[in-house]
Design a protein around this motif. Structure first.
Motif, PDB file in Angstrom:
ATOM      1  N   UNK A 104       0.820  -1.206   0.000  1.00  0.00           N
ATOM      2  CA  UNK A 104       0.000   0.000   0.000  1.00  0.00           C
ATOM      3  C   UNK A 104       0.856   1.260   0.000  1.00  0.00           C
ATOM      4  N   UNK A 105       2.106   1.138   0.479  1.00  0.00           N
ATOM      5  CA  UNK A 105       2.987   2.297   0.469  1.00  0.00           C
ATOM      6  C   UNK A 105       3.240   2.749  -0.965  1.00  0.00           C
ATOM      7  N   UNK A 106       3.359   1.764  -1.918  1.00  0.00           N
ATOM      8  CA  UNK A 106       3.594   2.117  -3.313  1.00  0.00           C
ATOM      9  C   UNK A 106       2.393   2.849  -3.900  1.00  0.00           C
ATOM     10  N   UNK A 107       1.175   2.432  -3.518  1.00  0.00           N
ATOM     11  CA  UNK A 107      -0.015   3.131  -4.007  1.00  0.00           C
ATOM     12  C   UNK A 107      -0.039   4.555  -3.471  1.00  0.00           C
ATOM     13  N   UNK A 108       0.299   4.710  -2.208  1.00  0.00           N
ATOM     14  CA  UNK A 108       0.320   6.047  -1.631  1.00  0.00           C
ATOM     15  C   UNK A 108       1.309   6.939  -2.358  1.00  0.00           C
ATOM     16  N   UNK A 109       2.444   6.361  -2.806  1.00  0.00           N
ATOM     17  CA  UNK A 109       3.430   7.158  -3.533  1.00  0.00           C
ATOM     18  C   UNK A 109       2.918   7.544  -4.909  1.00  0.00           C
ATOM     19  N   UNK A 110       2.089   6.682  -5.510  1.00  0.00           N
ATOM     20  CA  UNK A 110       1.528   7.008  -6.821  1.00  0.00           C
ATOM     21  C   UNK A 110       0.486   8.116  -6.742  1.00  0.00           C
ATOM     22  N   UNK A 111      -0.092   8.309  -5.577  1.00  0.00           N
ATOM     23  CA  UNK A 111      -1.130   9.314  -5.408  1.00  0.00           C
ATOM     24  C   UNK A 111      -0.530  10.613  -4.907  1.00  0.00           C
ATOM     25  N   UNK A 112      -1.284  11.664  -4.970  1.00  0.00           N
ATOM     26  CA  UNK A 112      -0.800  12.962  -4.500  1.00  0.00           C
ATOM     27  C   UNK A 112      -0.724  12.952  -2.988  1.00  0.00           C
ATOM     28  N   UNK A 113       0.422  13.390  -2.488  1.00  0.00           N
ATOM     29  CA  UNK A 113       0.613  13.388  -1.029  1.00  0.00           C
ATOM     30  C   UNK A 113      -0.356  14.355  -0.367  1.00  0.00           C
ATOM     31  N   UNK A 114      -0.756  14.048   0.833  1.00  0.00           N
ATOM     32  CA  UNK A 114      -1.577  14.953   1.626  1.00  0.00           C
ATOM     33  C   UNK A 114      -3.037  14.575   1.689  1.00  0.00           C
ATOM     34  N   UNK A 115      -3.478  13.596   0.848  1.00  0.00           N
ATOM     35  CA  UNK A 115      -4.890  13.206   0.906  1.00  0.00           C
ATOM     36  C   UNK A 115      -5.154  12.495   2.213  1.00  0.00           C
ATOM     37  N   UNK A 116      -6.189  12.876   2.894  1.00  0.00           N
ATOM     38  CA  UNK A 116      -6.607  12.226   4.124  1.00  0.00           C
ATOM     39  C   UNK A 116      -7.762  11.291   3.829  1.00  0.00           C
ATOM     40  N   UNK A 117      -8.216  10.643   4.868  1.00  0.00           N
ATOM     41  CA  UNK A 117      -9.263   9.640   4.701  1.00  0.00           C
ATOM     42  C   UNK A 117     -10.507  10.227   4.013  1.00  0.00           C
ATOM     43  N   UNK A 118     -10.960  11.379   4.428  1.00  0.00           N
ATOM     44  CA  UNK A 118     -12.152  11.995   3.861  1.00  0.00           C
ATOM     45  C   UNK A 118     -11.917  12.373   2.402  1.00  0.00           C
ATOM     46  N   UNK A 119     -10.734  12.855   2.075  1.00  0.00           N
ATOM     47  CA  UNK A 119     -10.425  13.198   0.680  1.00  0.00           C
ATOM     48  C   UNK A 119     -10.487  11.964  -0.209  1.00  0.00           C
ATOM     49  N   UNK A 120      -9.954  10.844   0.275  1.00  0.00           N
ATOM     50  CA  UNK A 120      -9.978   9.617  -0.514  1.00  0.00           C
ATOM     51  C   UNK A 120     -11.411   9.154  -0.757  1.00  0.00           C
ATOM     52  N   UNK A 121     -12.241   9.248   0.250  1.00  0.00           N
ATOM     53  CA  UNK A 121     -13.644   8.843   0.090  1.00  0.00           C
ATOM     54  C   UNK A 121     -14.358   9.730  -0.916  1.00  0.00           C
ATOM     55  N   UNK A 122     -14.098  11.034  -0.838  1.00  0.00           N
ATOM     56  CA  UNK A 122     -14.725  11.952  -1.788  1.00  0.00           C
ATOM     57  C   UNK A 122     -14.241  11.687  -3.210  1.00  0.00           C
ATOM     58  N   UNK A 123     -12.944  11.398  -3.337  1.00  0.00           N
ATOM     59  CA  UNK A 123     -12.397  11.110  -4.667  1.00  0.00           C
ATOM     60  C   UNK A 123     -12.996   9.820  -5.218  1.00  0.00           C
ATOM     61  N   UNK A 124     -13.196   8.814  -4.362  1.00  0.00           N
ATOM     62  CA  UNK A 124     -13.807   7.563  -4.797  1.00  0.00           C
ATOM     63  C   UNK A 124     -15.246   7.798  -5.269  1.00  0.00           C
ATOM     64  N   UNK A 125     -15.991   8.653  -4.562  1.00  0.00           N
ATOM     65  CA  UNK A 125     -17.360   8.996  -5.001  1.00  0.00           C
ATOM     66  C   UNK A 125     -17.338   9.666  -6.364  1.00  0.00           C
ATOM     67  N   UNK A 126     -16.376  10.555  -6.567  1.00  0.00           N
ATOM     68  CA  UNK A 126     -16.267  11.254  -7.850  1.00  0.00           C
ATOM     69  C   UNK A 126     -15.991  10.265  -8.984  1.00  0.00           C
ATOM     70  N   UNK A 127     -15.101   9.308  -8.753  1.00  0.00           N
ATOM     71  CA  UNK A 127     -14.774   8.320  -9.796  1.00  0.00           C
ATOM     72  C   UNK A 127     -15.988   7.457 -10.112  1.00  0.00           C
TER      73      UNK A 127
END
Length: 559
Positions: A200-223
């Protein structure tokens, strides 16, 4: 003449009578004097015995005077105390007031510092958010430029290859696609090996740093919304049929097939298997596009594949955050349990010390009364007993004060350095801390049934700020961590001399035991080296002893 002789005889008789009388008187006086001499000798002997007894008594009184003088000097500090019980109650009340005042002061300072820290934190977060937005914008611009440049370069390269190779280029493209299809079929048949496991560390590196749990959930809803929009707008797949009915049927068929595969992968998603599922989705994409060639090249668009892959990644990120929250909650519960154990231990120690102190005071008062009523010869014995009781009373008071001090100092504790070569091997150390009054209780808990052998203690360091010392040790040996991902695991691949040297640099003089005893581990190795018959006999004997001991413990518990 005769008259003269008569007178001489009378005179001689008178002299004889005089001397006889005098001699008799002298003999009588001699007997009387001898009797008096005997009486005087007896009296002198008695006086000498009395003098010796008086001398011994005087010596004893002098020694007693010296002991009482020393005792008096020790008790001079208590001379102003008339009522001991009232004084102790007063001191306890004073101590309780001091503790209450200290707690109140600490609470006020904590709230003040918390407010200032919160304000500082908000300012830093706002500044970081602004800087993050700038970085994101720059990254987005760079990515767009790189994508355009890559597509343009790839297109130019393909055109040059077509011009140079001609028909061979088309043949090479078909060969590449057939190889991909073959690999996808092999993966489906043989399964996906661990090479597709992505930490999961590699996935986190592929994503933009700084996203928190709520940001990830919102991004998943958008997708997910983008996926629904793509399906409604019919941009998921394409087909080369000219007739509209056949074209829409082929597109609907391959779309439903690919979405079914993608939904199955989403349902199987865990926080640690996203790499396998992404590879499986890519293979499904290749196979379905290959099968779709029979329907005039019905195919899923790469943009839709990328959208479903992003869905898997963001869903995995949400699951990772949830897993981290669960891990943090477990750590918090463990910390609460540890602090609760420490608190109960302090309370029990304080209560036991107070009880012991009261018993010793009663024993001292009883001994003092017996001392006052005792004879001179017995007072020395009772004085020794009183001194012994006073020493025990002083130790009990010190123990009580230490327990109170530990309870009041919320950051005081012990930092330990332990090893378990039978479980983890040579030069693997656990560096941790405990606030227990008896820190070895925590070590025994760590060596419970979860590991095959008990831990050896190499150092036990008391610190007024144990968390800070533990943090320094963890930071210094960070690159020697055994678990590079989970920092809650406090095991380090380092040597005892390195730890001791670093503590010396910090000015901490700790007593170290550099050799690990590992008694059970070494005994187990010796048993393994025995011949098979002796080894089995030894193991059976140990098992029988353990069984008897367990039955004995159970019988005691029933009693």
């Amino acid at each position: 003449m005769e008259f003269f002789l008569f007178l001489l005889l009378i005179a001689l008789g008178g002299v004889v009578y005089f001397f006889y009388t005098k001699n008799k008187e002298l003999k009588f006086n001699e007997v009387d004097l001898k009797d008096k001499n005997k009486k005087l000798s007896i009296k002198i002997s008695k006086l000498e015995a009395q003098a010796s007894s008086d001398y011994r008594q005087i010596s004893g009184l002098l020694n007693q005077q010296e002991i009482l003088g020393n005792r008096l000097s020790e008790l001079e500090k208590y001379q102003g105390i008339v009522d001991v019980v009232a004084h102790i109650a007063s001191e306890k009340e004073k101590c309780a007031n001091d503790i209450s005042d200290a707690k109140l002061k600490w609470q006020q300072e904590y709230e003040s510092n918390l407010k200032s820290h919160e304000a500082y934190k908000r300012a830093i977060v706002a500044e970081a958010e602004a800087f993050k937005r700038q970085i994101k914008e720059k990254i987005k611009n760079v990515e767009l430029f790189l994508d355009e440049h890559s597509q343009r370069t790839l297109f130019n390269t393909e055109q040059q290859a077509k011009n140079i190779l001609g028909d061979y280029y088309d043949l090479a493209q078909k060969t590449m696609e057939l190889n991909k299809t073959c690999n996808a079929l092999e993966n489906k048949i043989q399964g996906y090996s661990d090479e597709y496991l992505l930490p999961n560390q590699a996935i986190l590196e592929d994503l933009i740093d700084g996203y928190e749990h709520l940001d990830a959930a919102q991004r998943l809803k958008t997708i997910k919304l983008e996926i629904k929009t793509a399906i409604k707008q019919c941009v998921v797949a394409e087909c080369d049929y000219v007739e509209e009915n056949r074209k829409s049927t082929a597109i609907a068929f391959i779309t439903n097939a690919f979405n079914s595969k993608a939904d199955v992968h989403v349902s199987r998603l865990r926080h640690d298997n996203v790499g396998k599922l992404i590879e499986a989705l890519k293979d499904d994409y290749l196979l379905l596009n290959n099968y779709g060639q029979a329907f005039r090249n019905a195919r899923i668009n790469p943009s839709y594949l990328a959208l479903r892959i992003e869905e898997l990644k963001w869903a995995a990120l949400v699951l990772e955050f949830k897993e981290r929250e669960r891990e943090e909650q477990r750590e918090i519960r463990e910390q609460i349990r540890e602090e609760e154990k420490a608190r109960k231990e302090y309370e029990r120690a304080i209560k036991d010390a107070e009880k012991e102190e009261q018993l010793l005071k009663k024993a001292y008062e009883k001994a003092k009364k017996e001392f006052d009523l005792a004879s001179d010869d017995e007072k020395a014995k009772f004085d020794f007993k009183m001194q012994e009781l006073m020493e025990k009373l002083k130790n009990a008071e010190d123990k009580n004060q230490r327990a109170l001090s530990m309870a009041q100092q919320t950051r005081a504790g012990h930092v330990y350095v332990i090893s378990n070569i039978g479980s983890f091997g040579e030069e693997v150390l656990k560096l941790g801390m405990t606030r227990r009054l008896e820190p070895l209780d925590r070590i025994r808990e760590l060596g419970d049934a979860s590991v095959p052998f008990t831990f050896d203690v190499h150092a036990m360091i008391y610190s007024e700020d144990a968390p800070s010392l533990e943090k320094k040790l963890h930071h210094h040996f960070n690159h020697e961590r055994v678990n590079k991902v989970n920092y809650k695991k406090e095991f380090f691949k380092t040597s005892l001399t390195s730890v001791k040297s670093y503590l010396d640099e910090l000015g901490i003089q700790a007593k170290f035991t550099l050799k690990a005893e590992a008694m059970q581990y070494r005994e187990s190795l010796k048993i393994e080296l025995m011949p098979d018959d002796e080894q089995r006999e030894m193991e059976d004997t140990i098992e029988e002893m353990e069984f008897k001991q367990k039955n004995y413990v159970l019988a005691e518990d029933e009693d």
